[in-house]
Enzyme design. Structure first.
Site, mmCIF file in Angstrom:
data_model
loop_
_atom_site.group_PDB
_atom_site.id
_atom_site.type_symbol
_atom_site.label_atom_id
_atom_site.label_comp_id
_atom_site.label_asym_id
_atom_site.label_seq_id
_atom_site.Cartn_x
_atom_site.Cartn_y
_atom_site.Cartn_z
ATOM 1 N N LYS A 117 0.816 -1.217 0.000
ATOM 2 C CA LYS A 117 0.000 0.000 0.000
ATOM 3 C C LYS A 117 0.850 1.267 0.000
ATOM 4 C CE LYS A 117 -1.137 -0.734 4.926
ATOM 5 N NZ LYS A 117 -0.575 -2.105 5.028
ATOM 6 N N ASN A 140 -1.568 6.491 7.001
ATOM 7 C CA ASN A 140 -0.708 5.536 7.706
ATOM 8 C C ASN A 140 0.744 5.680 7.267
ATOM 9 O OD1 ASN A 140 -0.503 3.178 9.509
ATOM 10 N ND2 ASN A 140 0.013 2.055 7.643
ATOM 11 N N HIS A 185 -1.297 -9.385 11.554
ATOM 12 C CA HIS A 185 -1.874 -8.834 12.780
ATOM 13 C C HIS A 185 -2.780 -9.844 13.508
ATOM 14 C CE1 HIS A 185 -0.176 -5.039 11.696
ATOM 15 N NE2 HIS A 185 -0.883 -4.945 10.597
#
Length: 441
Positions: A117, A140, A185
């Protein structure tokens, strides 16, 4: 608003600081807390906002109950009991991206994914800049989203994590994309489907959804007004034709792979995603193609940092999950005449490493494993020669011994770095410095 009402910012990292700046600029009453005793930048924050009430070292129950809403940083799980209790009682729990979405008055592109990303956001930002769209690029990555509101932007291009999307409800992006989804995650999510659901929130209210035809987890679970696909799948609108080594749109040839400064099929997918979003935004395609051709990528993301004796040394320290390492390993393995010596390991975040096994057996000469979960990575690489090494210096020295002409030494850890480093940047810098030592710079 009640006379003594205030917003409570939870988490004093980069995002928390940006929220405080934004609320202070708006003249909103705000307080802040962090569960750490001494979060980085605390003294600077107190100096900048001497009247700001700050609590460090845990949750302050009185503040939690009295706050009109909780603004939670992405590094703090909303499932934390102290936060979940307030949410269950009906208190609004949001994050910085929700604040941004409510305030932004320009079109917004939202991009998420387990991997790539940052590369896609940066490249799309470069295309937008070349097309005079005055993009504000961040989220982010880089500049916190709320700080972008201070700029005179004509378009916002945001990298968004699953953690940020958890607390976002009204993004309503003009263009939204999930680039790919792989295990990541799992130390924070109870199950993989929860992680996917968080990613899927990026499509809520979007006008154009750009998704990966090779990865059905990226497809909008609720149909978007317009959907555009990319990938190697024959039905993808923007397609990698691996046999002809070209990128196409609805059969029209756009670029040959040898025209790109970026290498590997995984980067070809990133370019396709950018082209799909660029076209959806109405940018001039010739300008976009010219910009894409010269883009060399980002530091710590499949970055060629040395070459000597016909051996390439590649820094992919940003690969902190299995999906990222798979993409790098496959993309580079297909592009070189020799084999890959992989340096991997660190904190595994509860991932399963067996998906790396088959491509590792195909492309690896050896794996040099370090860090907390080296043994777990080795279990996933069954059938590949694996060696444990004490640290990066030992890994680089051993890689130099093993490498043959045509090979690539690839740092692509598939793990977080915090067992040995302050972050992936420090890990990549260490690898880079040591690789340059053994190759003569």
């Amino acid at each position: 608003m009640a006379k003594d009402a205030f917003d409570l910012v939870i988490g004093l990292g980069v995002t928390g600081h940006s929220v405080i700046r934004y609320l202070a600029d708006q003249g909103m009453p705000v307080r802040a807390l962090d569960t750490r005793e001494a979060p980085a930048g605390l003294d600077d924050l107190r100096a900048e906002y001497p009247k700001l009430k700050i609590h460090a070292g845990g949750f302050k129950s009185g503040w939690m109950k009295r706050a009109r809403r909780l603004i939670v940083s992405p590094g703090v799980a909303v499932s934390t009991p102290a936060i979940a209790e307030q949410a269950a009682e009906g208190k609004e729990v949001i994050g910085d991206i929700e604040l941004f979405a409510r305030a932004a008055s320009r079109p917004l592109v939202g991009i998420t994914g387990s991997n790539a990303k940052s590369t896609v956001v940066t490249l799309l930002g470069e295309v937008a800049k070349a097309c005079d769209a005055k993009p504000g690029v961040g989220g982010n990555l880089g500049v916190p989203a709320l700080d972008l509101l201070r700029e005179d932007a004509g378009l916002y291009v945001l990298e968004l994590s699953s953690f940020q999307l958890e607390t976002t409800y009204s993004l309503n992006a003009q263009v939204a994309s999930i680039l790919n989804v792989s295990q990541d995650h799992l130390d924070r999510y109870a199950k993989f489907s929860d992680y996917v659901a968080a990613k899927q929130r990026i499509y809520d209210g979007c006008q154009v959804a750009v998704w990966n035809r090779d990865d059905l987890a990226t497809r909008p679970q609720n149909p978007a007004p317009r959907e555009v696909t990319f990938g190697s799948h024959p039905e993808a609108h923007y397609r990698l034709d691996a046999e002809r080594q070209v990128l196409t749109c609805q059969g029209e040839e756009l670029l040959r792979l040898d025209e790109l400064a970026l290498t590997g099929h995984h980067n070809a997918m990133n370019v396709l995603a950018v082209l799909a979003m660029s076209d959806a935004l109405g940018f001039d395609r010739a300008t976009a193609l010219a910009t894409i051709k010269v883009f060399k990528g980002l530091p710590h993301r499949c970055q060629l940092i040395a070459e000597a004796g016909e051996v390439r040394w590649i820094n992919d320290s940003k690969a902190t999950n299995v999906g990222a390492t798979l993409a790098a390993l496959t993309g580079i393995g297909e592009a070189i005449p020799g084999k890959v010596i992989l340096i991997a390991g660190g904190q595994g975040k509860g991932q399963e490493f067996s998906p790396m096994g088959e491509p590792a057996r195909q492309y690896l000469r050896a794996a040099l494993l370090l860090g907390q979960d080296a043994d777990k990575v080795a279990d996933g690489l069954a059938g590949v020669p694996c060696e444990r090494v004490a640290d990066m210096a030992a890994a680089v020295a051993r890689a130099r011994q093993l490498a043959q002409p045509g090979d690539a030494v690839l740092l692509s850890p598939a793990c977080a770095s915090f067992d040995m480093y302050s972050g992936y940047t420090a890990r990549g810098d260490d690898f880079t410095a040591r690789a340059k030592e053994v190759t003569g710079g």
